[in-house]
Design a protein around this motif. Sequence first.
Motif, PDB file in Angstrom:
ATOM      1  N   SER A 422       0.805  -1.223   0.000  1.00 44.44           N
ATOM      2  CA  SER A 422       0.000   0.000   0.000  1.00 44.44           C
ATOM      3  C   SER A 422       0.838   1.273   0.000  1.00 44.44           C
ATOM      4  O   SER A 422       0.321   2.351  -0.203  1.00 44.44           O
ATOM      5  N   THR A 423       2.172   1.183   0.242  1.00 42.04           N
ATOM      6  CA  THR A 423       2.987   2.408   0.334  1.00 42.04           C
ATOM      7  C   THR A 423       3.831   2.592  -0.914  1.00 42.04           C
ATOM      8  O   THR A 423       3.381   3.101  -1.931  1.00 42.04           O
ATOM      9  N   ALA A 424       5.073   2.160  -0.874  1.00 43.97           N
ATOM     10  CA  ALA A 424       6.013   2.489  -1.950  1.00 43.97           C
ATOM     11  C   ALA A 424       5.804   1.629  -3.185  1.00 43.97           C
ATOM     12  O   ALA A 424       5.959   2.090  -4.305  1.00 43.97           O
ATOM     13  N   ARG A 425       5.482   0.355  -3.011  1.00 37.13           N
ATOM     14  CA  ARG A 425       5.413  -0.549  -4.146  1.00 37.13           C
ATOM     15  C   ARG A 425       4.000  -0.521  -4.732  1.00 37.13           C
ATOM     16  O   ARG A 425       3.209  -1.437  -4.564  1.00 37.13           O
ATOM     17  N   ASP A 426       3.654   0.542  -5.431  1.00 39.24           N
ATOM     18  CA  ASP A 426       2.336   0.666  -6.035  1.00 39.24           C
ATOM     19  C   ASP A 426       2.478   0.589  -7.547  1.00 39.24           C
ATOM     20  O   ASP A 426       3.556   0.366  -8.092  1.00 39.24           O
ATOM     21  N   ARG A 427       1.409   0.777  -8.239  1.00 40.42           N
ATOM     22  CA  ARG A 427       1.406   0.627  -9.684  1.00 40.42           C
ATOM     23  C   ARG A 427       2.319   1.638 -10.369  1.00 40.42           C
ATOM     24  O   ARG A 427       2.857   1.397 -11.444  1.00 40.42           O
ATOM     25  N   HIS A 428       2.544   2.790  -9.768  1.00 44.58           N
ATOM     26  CA  HIS A 428       3.395   3.800 -10.393  1.00 44.58           C
ATOM     27  C   HIS A 428       4.871   3.414 -10.356  1.00 44.58           C
ATOM     28  O   HIS A 428       5.682   4.040 -11.039  1.00 44.58           O
ATOM     29  N   SER A 429       5.215   2.409  -9.562  1.00 43.70           N
ATOM     30  CA  SER A 429       6.621   2.007  -9.493  1.00 43.70           C
ATOM     31  C   SER A 429       7.020   1.167 -10.685  1.00 43.70           C
ATOM     32  O   SER A 429       8.196   0.902 -10.884  1.00 43.70           O
ATOM     33  N   GLY A 430       6.064   0.712 -11.470  1.00 44.23           N
ATOM     34  CA  GLY A 430       6.396  -0.010 -12.678  1.00 44.23           C
ATOM     35  C   GLY A 430       6.305  -1.513 -12.563  1.00 44.23           C
ATOM     36  O   GLY A 430       6.435  -2.207 -13.556  1.00 44.23           O
ATOM     37  N   GLY A 431       6.129  -2.077 -11.368  1.00 44.57           N
ATOM     38  CA  GLY A 431       6.062  -3.520 -11.216  1.00 44.57           C
ATOM     39  C   GLY A 431       4.692  -4.076 -11.564  1.00 44.57           C
ATOM     40  O   GLY A 431       3.699  -3.356 -11.615  1.00 44.57           O
ATOM     41  N   THR A 432       4.671  -5.385 -11.797  1.00 42.45           N
ATOM     42  CA  THR A 432       3.404  -6.053 -12.115  1.00 42.45           C
ATOM     43  C   THR A 432       2.852  -6.850 -10.945  1.00 42.45           C
ATOM     44  O   THR A 432       1.735  -7.346 -11.017  1.00 42.45           O
ATOM     45  N   GLY A 433       3.644  -7.039  -9.890  1.00 45.94           N
ATOM     46  CA  GLY A 433       3.180  -7.819  -8.747  1.00 45.94           C
ATOM     47  C   GLY A 433       3.316  -9.314  -8.943  1.00 45.94           C
ATOM     48  O   GLY A 433       2.716 -10.089  -8.190  1.00 45.94           O
ATOM     49  N   LEU A 434       4.118  -9.765  -9.936  1.00 40.99           N
ATOM     50  CA  LEU A 434       4.267 -11.190 -10.207  1.00 40.99           C
ATOM     51  C   LEU A 434       5.685 -11.694  -9.966  1.00 40.99           C
ATOM     52  O   LEU A 434       5.908 -12.898  -9.956  1.00 40.99           O
ATOM     53  N   GLY A 435       6.669 -10.810  -9.804  1.00 43.49           N
ATOM     54  CA  GLY A 435       8.064 -11.239  -9.658  1.00 43.49           C
ATOM     55  C   GLY A 435       8.285 -12.125  -8.447  1.00 43.49           C
ATOM     56  O   GLY A 435       8.846 -13.226  -8.554  1.00 43.49           O
ATOM     57  N   LEU A 436       7.836 -11.674  -7.280  1.00 45.19           N
ATOM     58  CA  LEU A 436       8.027 -12.483  -6.068  1.00 45.19           C
ATOM     59  C   LEU A 436       7.151 -13.727  -6.073  1.00 45.19           C
ATOM     60  O   LEU A 436       7.501 -14.738  -5.469  1.00 45.19           O
ATOM     61  N   ALA A 437       5.996 -13.675  -6.745  1.00 51.16           N
ATOM     62  CA  ALA A 437       5.148 -14.867  -6.868  1.00 51.16           C
ATOM     63  C   ALA A 437       5.862 -15.938  -7.693  1.00 51.16           C
ATOM     64  O   ALA A 437       5.802 -17.140  -7.378  1.00 51.16           O
ATOM     65  N   ILE A 438       6.549 -15.517  -8.769  1.00 49.79           N
ATOM     66  CA  ILE A 438       7.320 -16.457  -9.576  1.00 49.79           C
ATOM     67  C   ILE A 438       8.465 -17.049  -8.753  1.00 49.79           C
ATOM     68  O   ILE A 438       8.742 -18.253  -8.807  1.00 49.79           O
ATOM     69  N   THR A 439       9.125 -16.200  -7.981  1.00 48.31           N
ATOM     70  CA  THR A 439      10.213 -16.684  -7.128  1.00 48.31           C
ATOM     71  C   THR A 439       9.710 -17.703  -6.108  1.00 48.31           C
ATOM     72  O   THR A 439      10.324 -18.761  -5.897  1.00 48.31           O
ATOM     73  N   GLU A 440       8.606 -17.382  -5.442  1.00 44.61           N
ATOM     74  CA  GLU A 440       8.051 -18.285  -4.426  1.00 44.61           C
ATOM     75  C   GLU A 440       7.688 -19.628  -5.029  1.00 44.61           C
ATOM     76  O   GLU A 440       7.932 -20.691  -4.437  1.00 44.61           O
ATOM     77  N   SER A 441       7.108 -19.629  -6.241  1.00 42.59           N
ATOM     78  CA  SER A 441       6.743 -20.878  -6.905  1.00 42.59           C
ATOM     79  C   SER A 441       7.978 -21.703  -7.237  1.00 42.59           C
ATOM     80  O   SER A 441       8.001 -22.929  -7.059  1.00 42.59           O
ATOM     81  N   ALA A 442       9.027 -21.028  -7.732  1.00 45.24           N
ATOM     82  CA  ALA A 442      10.264 -21.747  -8.067  1.00 45.24           C
ATOM     83  C   ALA A 442      10.906 -22.359  -6.825  1.00 45.24           C
ATOM     84  O   ALA A 442      11.351 -23.518  -6.841  1.00 45.24           O
TER      85      ALA A 442
END
Length: 468
Positions: A422-442
Motif C-alpha cells: 500500500s505504500t512504496a510498491r504501487d502501480r506507479h513504481s512499474g512492477g506487475t506484482g508477479l516477480g516475487l510470486a514467480i520466485t516463491e513458486s520456483a
Amino acid sequence: MRLPTFNNLYGRIFAIFWLTMFLVLLAVLALPHLDPRKSRDLPSDMYQRIVVQKDMLEERFRGEGNLTRILMFLEGNGNGNRGQGPMMRDEEKDSRPRFFVTDLDGNVLTAREHPDFKYKALQNFATSIESLDKPQQRLYGRYMIAGPVPVTFAHQNLLLYVGFRWDQPPPFLLQLFDKPIQLLLAVMLVSTPLLLWLAWALSKPAQRLALAAQRVARGQFEADPDLEKGTMEFRQAGRSFNQMVEAVNQMISGQQRLLSDISHELRSPLTRLRMANALATRKQGTSSELERIDTEAQRLEQMIGELLELSRMQTNSHLSREEQPLRSLWEELLSDAQFEAEQMNKTLKFDAIPNVSISGNPKLLMSALENIVRNAIHYGKDTIVVRFSTTEHHVTVSVEDNGDGVPDDELTQIFRPFYRVSTARDRHSGGTGLGLAITESAIRQHSGVIEASRSPLNGLKVQFTLPI
C-alpha cells in the motif's frame, strides 16, 4: 463372517494374540512331561542298566539264605566296597547309585539307617506305583528314585529300587515357573520382537502417509503408489489420499490452463491495440494520450508475459532437474546485477558463493534469485547486500536493501500474485506484482522455503533456503 487376514490391522493383532496363547498352552501342556518331580515312565536304557545290576546282585547272593545279611550289605555298601561305607561323606555316598528293597506290599526293608528324607521319599514313591510292569522314576529335591524291578533274595520275591543324586539342572521351563522374575523376563523377551514388528508394521505406512502429506503441503501434488501398500486400513487411507491429490491436481491444472488460455487470448487484442496506436501516431503525430496508451499497452504485455511464465511454472510440477554448482548458476547473474546497480549509483555487495552443488532446474533457480535481487535494486536507496550460508544439507540466501521496506502486517502477503504494497510498491513504481510470486513458486517446487522480514538496513530482507 469374514475371517481376519494378515493384510488387516486387526488380523495382525489377533494373530499375535493367538500365537501368544498357543505358546502359553504349549508350555502348560509340555510342563508335566518335562517336570522330573512328577512320576513318569522309566527310560529304556536306564531300565536295562537296573536289570543288569539286579542280575548281578542275584548272582552274588544266590547261595545266601539270610535276608538280613543281604539287606545289611546293601545298607552299607551299595556297590560292594565293604568297609568304606561308614567312612564316606554323605556327598560321596549320594553320588553313587544305591539300592533299596521293599516287599511286594511296598513296605521298605532298607533305607532305615538313611536320613528320614530318603526313607520318606522311598516310601512315598513305592506306595505311588500303580503297576509293577511299568517302572517309573521321580525326583525328590536333588535325589532321583527309579524302579521297581522284581528281584529274588533268600528265596523271597521282593522289589528293587535305585536311588542316586540328580546333578542335572531342571528344565528351562521349570526354572522360569519356579522364579517369577525370570518368567516375566522370558515373556518380555518373547513378546518384545512381536510388539516391535507390529509397531514397525503400523509406523511404516503412517510415515509414508506423513511424507506424502508434507509433499502436498509443499505444492507437489503427486500420487504415491506406495501409499496403497500395507494393512487394509492403510491401503484404504492411501487410496483415498491419492484420489484426493489427483482431484486437487486436476482442479489446479484446470484453473491454470484457463488462466493460460485467457492470457494467450488477451495477447491478440493487445497486439491489435498497439498496431492501431502505432498507425494513429503515424497519421496524427505524437501526443500525450497516444504515449499513455502505448505505455499501458507495454505494461499489460509485460504482465501477460509474466502471468504466462507463472502459469507454466505452476502447471509443470514435474521439472527436469540436473545437478549444477551454485557458482555457475548465480555468479554471472550477481556480477551483471552489480554492474546494473552501479549504473543507478547504488552499491551491491555479495558474499563468496559456496562451492556446493544443487539439484534442480537451472532456469528457475536463476530466475528466483534474479527477481529478488532486481527487486532490491529497484526499491533500495543505495545499498543492497546478498549473503550466503550453508549447512550439511541446506543453503540459505538472503537479499537485503535499505529502501522503505514493507509494513510488518504485509510481509506474508507479498508473495501472492498481483499483490501490491500500500505504500512504496504501487502501480506507479512499474512492477506487475508477479516477480516475487514467480520466485516463491520456483523455491517451493525445489522443496525450499522463502520468507520476508525487516532488514537490519531498515529495508526489506528476503531469505530462502534450498536443499543441497
